[in-house]
Design a protein around this motif. Structure first.
Motif, PDB file in Angstrom:
ATOM      1  N   PHE A   1      -3.767   4.934 -13.569  1.00  0.00           N
ATOM      2  CA  PHE A   1      -3.442   5.374 -12.214  1.00  0.00           C
ATOM      3  C   PHE A   1      -4.265   4.566 -11.224  1.00  0.00           C
ATOM      4  CE2 PHE A   1      -2.470   8.953 -14.934  1.00  0.00           C
ATOM      5  CZ  PHE A   1      -1.271   9.430 -14.419  1.00  0.00           C
ATOM      6  N   GLY A   2      -3.713   4.294 -10.061  1.00  0.00           N
ATOM      7  CA  GLY A   2      -4.429   3.490  -9.076  1.00  0.00           C
ATOM      8  C   GLY A   2      -4.043   3.849  -7.655  1.00  0.00           C
ATOM      9  N   ARG A   3      -4.720   3.245  -6.717  1.00  0.00           N
ATOM     10  CA  ARG A   3      -4.499   3.521  -5.303  1.00  0.00           C
ATOM     11  C   ARG A   3      -3.404   2.650  -4.704  1.00  0.00           C
ATOM     12  NH1 ARG A   3      -5.347   7.419  -2.215  1.00  0.00           N
ATOM     13  NH2 ARG A   3      -5.961   6.114  -0.452  1.00  0.00           N
ATOM     14  N   GLN A   4      -3.028   1.593  -5.398  1.00  0.00           N
ATOM     15  CA  GLN A   4      -2.047   0.636  -4.883  1.00  0.00           C
ATOM     16  C   GLN A   4      -0.887   0.540  -5.871  1.00  0.00           C
ATOM     17  OE1 GLN A   4      -3.193  -3.543  -4.964  1.00  0.00           O
ATOM     18  NE2 GLN A   4      -2.549  -3.787  -2.837  1.00  0.00           N
ATOM     19  N   ILE A   5       0.328   0.378  -5.358  1.00  0.00           N
ATOM     20  CA  ILE A   5       1.487   0.243  -6.252  1.00  0.00           C
ATOM     21  C   ILE A   5       2.401  -0.899  -5.832  1.00  0.00           C
ATOM     22  CG2 ILE A   5       2.928   1.883  -4.952  1.00  0.00           C
ATOM     23  CD1 ILE A   5       2.754   1.396  -8.815  1.00  0.00           C
ATOM     24  N   LEU A   6       2.334  -1.339  -4.580  1.00  0.00           N
ATOM     25  CA  LEU A   6       3.268  -2.365  -4.104  1.00  0.00           C
ATOM     26  C   LEU A   6       2.991  -3.745  -4.704  1.00  0.00           C
ATOM     27  CD1 LEU A   6       3.711  -1.337  -0.355  1.00  0.00           C
ATOM     28  CD2 LEU A   6       5.331  -1.048  -2.248  1.00  0.00           C
ATOM     29  N   HIS A   7       1.881  -3.892  -5.427  1.00  0.00           N
ATOM     30  CA  HIS A   7       1.654  -5.138  -6.165  1.00  0.00           C
ATOM     31  C   HIS A   7       2.435  -5.141  -7.474  1.00  0.00           C
ATOM     32  CE1 HIS A   7      -1.052  -2.283  -7.979  1.00  0.00           C
ATOM     33  NE2 HIS A   7      -1.560  -3.152  -8.830  1.00  0.00           N
ATOM     34  N   LEU A   8       2.987  -3.981  -7.852  1.00  0.00           N
ATOM     35  CA  LEU A   8       3.736  -3.865  -9.102  1.00  0.00           C
ATOM     36  C   LEU A   8       5.204  -3.529  -8.888  1.00  0.00           C
ATOM     37  CD1 LEU A   8       1.183  -1.769 -11.215  1.00  0.00           C
ATOM     38  CD2 LEU A   8       1.558  -4.247 -11.301  1.00  0.00           C
ATOM     39  N   MET A   9       5.517  -2.834  -7.808  1.00  0.00           N
ATOM     40  CA  MET A   9       6.884  -2.388  -7.552  1.00  0.00           C
ATOM     41  C   MET A   9       7.219  -2.588  -6.081  1.00  0.00           C
ATOM     42  SD  MET A   9       6.868   1.214  -9.703  1.00  0.00           S
ATOM     43  CE  MET A   9       8.648   1.470  -9.555  1.00  0.00           C
ATOM     44  N   SER A  10       8.494  -2.780  -5.805  1.00  0.00           N
ATOM     45  CA  SER A  10       8.935  -2.965  -4.416  1.00  0.00           C
ATOM     46  C   SER A  10       9.174  -1.613  -3.757  1.00  0.00           C
ATOM     47  CB  SER A  10      10.228  -3.773  -4.377  1.00  0.00           C
ATOM     48  OG  SER A  10      11.295  -3.009  -4.922  1.00  0.00           O
ATOM     49  N   ARG A  11       9.234  -1.623  -2.435  1.00  0.00           N
ATOM     50  CA  ARG A  11       9.555  -0.403  -1.698  1.00  0.00           C
ATOM     51  C   ARG A  11      10.917   0.140  -2.118  1.00  0.00           C
ATOM     52  NH1 ARG A  11       6.983   1.215   2.941  1.00  0.00           N
ATOM     53  NH2 ARG A  11       5.128   0.027   3.477  1.00  0.00           N
ATOM     54  N   GLU A  12      11.847  -0.756  -2.364  1.00  0.00           N
ATOM     55  CA  GLU A  12      13.188  -0.331  -2.756  1.00  0.00           C
ATOM     56  C   GLU A  12      13.146   0.398  -4.096  1.00  0.00           C
ATOM     57  OE1 GLU A  12      13.313  -3.206   0.325  1.00  0.00           O
ATOM     58  OE2 GLU A  12      12.392  -3.385  -1.677  1.00  0.00           O
ATOM     59  N   GLN A  13      12.403  -0.132  -5.046  1.00  0.00           N
ATOM     60  CA  GLN A  13      12.284   0.513  -6.347  1.00  0.00           C
ATOM     61  C   GLN A  13      11.641   1.894  -6.232  1.00  0.00           C
ATOM     62  OE1 GLN A  13      10.134  -2.897  -8.116  1.00  0.00           O
ATOM     63  NE2 GLN A  13      11.592  -2.776  -9.825  1.00  0.00           N
ATOM     64  N   LEU A  14      10.697   2.010  -5.315  1.00  0.00           N
ATOM     65  CA  LEU A  14       9.956   3.259  -5.147  1.00  0.00           C
ATOM     66  C   LEU A  14      10.689   4.258  -4.266  1.00  0.00           C
ATOM     67  CD1 LEU A  14       6.477   1.607  -4.593  1.00  0.00           C
ATOM     68  CD2 LEU A  14       7.040   3.120  -6.508  1.00  0.00           C
ATOM     69  N   GLY A  15      11.737   3.810  -3.590  1.00  0.00           N
ATOM     70  CA  GLY A  15      12.427   4.683  -2.659  1.00  0.00           C
ATOM     71  C   GLY A  15      11.665   4.912  -1.376  1.00  0.00           C
ATOM     72  N   MET A  16      10.749   3.979  -1.058  1.00  0.00           N
ATOM     73  CA  MET A  16       9.958   4.086   0.173  1.00  0.00           C
ATOM     74  C   MET A  16      10.763   3.590   1.365  1.00  0.00           C
ATOM     75  SD  MET A  16       6.106   2.729  -0.627  1.00  0.00           S
ATOM     76  CE  MET A  16       4.963   3.614  -1.682  1.00  0.00           C
ATOM     77  N   ALA A  17      10.547   4.228   2.497  1.00  0.00           N
ATOM     78  CA  ALA A  17      11.160   3.752   3.735  1.00  0.00           C
ATOM     79  C   ALA A  17      10.498   2.436   4.141  1.00  0.00           C
ATOM     80  CB  ALA A  17      10.968   4.788   4.840  1.00  0.00           C
ATOM     81  N   PRO A  18      11.179   1.601   4.912  1.00  0.00           N
ATOM     82  CA  PRO A  18      10.560   0.367   5.399  1.00  0.00           C
ATOM     83  C   PRO A  18       9.352   0.684   6.272  1.00  0.00           C
ATOM     84  CG  PRO A  18      12.902   0.468   5.989  1.00  0.00           C
ATOM     85  CD  PRO A  18      12.545   1.778   5.415  1.00  0.00           C
ATOM     86  N   PRO A  19       8.427  -0.268   6.422  1.00  0.00           N
ATOM     87  CA  PRO A  19       7.282  -0.051   7.313  1.00  0.00           C
ATOM     88  C   PRO A  19       7.765   0.270   8.730  1.00  0.00           C
ATOM     89  CG  PRO A  19       6.985  -2.042   6.008  1.00  0.00           C
ATOM     90  CD  PRO A  19       8.394  -1.588   5.778  1.00  0.00           C
ATOM     91  N   LYS A  20       7.007   1.119   9.420  1.00  0.00           N
ATOM     92  CA  LYS A  20       7.357   1.504  10.784  1.00  0.00           C
ATOM     93  C   LYS A  20       6.792   0.488  11.770  1.00  0.00           C
ATOM     94  CE  LYS A  20       7.226   6.430   9.612  1.00  0.00           C
ATOM     95  NZ  LYS A  20       6.545   7.727   9.852  1.00  0.00           N
TER      96      LYS A  20
END
Length: 421
Positions: free
Chosen positions: A74-93
């Protein structure tokens, strides 16, 4: 595990546990003023639970939290491994771009090797033997602040005492003038509001503006240090090479802002919460600060009993199945309940009792593993010196009004602390 009974904090703020699912509103007054009633319920029912309001699993047990803080899956960062699209994250505001920039290179969110590189650079300044040398400065500062209000017979302690000490100390360590400390506190408070549950658009705009102002100020200080280097942490970050490379300005800015924010925020809350706990306990402060060992034990109990940070989140860096059978897909979030773990009745005798003489003292308030708080040695010294000096100088200290907590969960701190003597 199934709990069929809904448990209630008050008529205005119910929370319910059923089939390991929890519904509880962290912004409701009854909840953030006393989250420990909620923690008691989950400890009794299911220390691992799915918090519907946050939409992720949380862990409240001391053993689980301690182990998961150290679990490298487990870690504090995930975008170095997965994209926002894969994670279902909204685009940056767009309207939080400046705030996001301050977070981009922060130690708090990085994972190795970037985290290792940055932490190695600043760690030297915060090791115990170095911060111990600051004890006389902290004691002098505490006495100077008390001199400013001792004759008044009453004071709002957070702004007059608890906030200036860590803010001035960390500012001076980095190389910023002491008279900028309270401006740094203002920027920090506005930025930290972004970590609350259910942040409003107006709060986002204000935090972003604070980030712009904070970054502009740090850039000015960087330019000044390049013209005239000094023996301070900012110059050290600008001139020292790590793995044959120097830090970029963006990395220095993020690290500086993190150190300034983290270097005072939690200590202010712990000072206020700790003074409140001591005064409400009825215990004799002379006994609590009788010598160095007891002072240290009293401060550790303050840190355990009413922690400044109550939830710390982690991402699953890979698919994970825990020993308790819970499974997480890569990218899923978990919440580690630091404040609840510190009140785990399976770990602490009379966990809800403030007891500076307890023999089972421990806490997870500073985290653990690679993200263990880099400023923990400094925070402990600041708290020991500040509290001992305060109660030595003002032996008749008492609460003037009932303290109220701020609506800032995950953080947990007082709105004001009115005292008299």
């Amino acid at each position: 595990m199934s709990v069929s009974t809904g448990l209630t904090l008050s008529a205005a703020a119910p929370f319910a546990l059923a089939d390991r699912h929890v519904s509880a509103q962290p912004r409701e007054l009854a909840f953030y003023r006393d989250p420990y009633a909620f923690y008691d319920a989950v400890h009794a029912a299911s220390p691992a639970f799915f918090w519907d309001n946050y939409d992720h699993w949380c862990f409240a047990g001391f053993k689980d939290v301690s182990l998961l803080l150290r679990d490298k899956r487990f870690g504090r960062q995930i975008l170095h491994l997965m994209s926002r699209e894969q994670l279902g994250m909204a685009p940056p505001k767009a309207h939080t771009a400046a705030f996001d920039q301050t977070e981009k290179y922060t130690l708090l969110n990085l994972e190795p090797p970037a985290h290792t590189r940055l932490r190695a650079l600043v760690n030297r300044a915060f090791v115990s033997r170095n911060v111990e040398q600051l004890r006389p400065r902290i004691e002098r500062l505490a006495n100077e602040l008390i001199d400013g209000f001792a004759a008044d017979g009453q004071v709002e302690l957070l702004r007059a005492f608890a906030a200036p000490i860590p803010a001035i100390v960390i500012a001076e360590m980095i190389g910023m003038p002491a008279d900028m400390a309270m401006q740094l506190v203002d920027w920090s408070n506005r930025m930290v509001a972004m970590y609350m549950y259910g942040v409003s658009y107006e709060t986002e705009l204000d935090a972003n503006q604070a980030s712009i102002e904070f970054m502009d100020y740090v850039r000015e200080m960087i330019a000044e240090r390049r013209r005239q280097p000094r023996e301070d942490l900012l110059t050290h970050m600008l001139t020292t090479e790590v793995d044959g490379e120097k830090l970029t300005d963006d990395e220095v800015i993020s690290t500086t802002i993190l150190l300034l924010n983290a270097g005072h925020e939690a200590t202010v809350h712990t000072t206020g919460n700790g003074v409140k706990a001591i005064l409400e306990s009825g215990l004799d402060p002379k006994a609590l600060f009788a010598d160095a060992d007891q002072t240290e034990a009293t401060v550790e109990e303050c840190i355990r009993f009413d922690a400044p940070l109550h939830m710390f989140t982690r991402y699953a860096l890979q698919d994970v199945t825990l020993d308790n059978g819970l499974s997480f897909k890569q990218g899923e979030t978990i919440g580690l309940m630091l404040g609840a773990a510190n009140r785990d009745p399976s770990r602490f005798a009379e966990a809800n009792r403030f007891d500076p003489f307890r023999k089972d003292g421990a806490n997870v308030s500073f985290g653990a593993g690679i993200h263990f708080c880099i400023g923990a040695p400094l925070a402990r010294i600041e708290l020991q010196v500040a509290m001992q000096t305060l109660f030595d100088r003002l032996p008749g200290l008492k609460l003037a009004t009932e303290p109220q907590y701020k609506n800032i969960y995950h953080f947990h701190g007082l709105e004001r602390l009115e005292v008299s003597w």
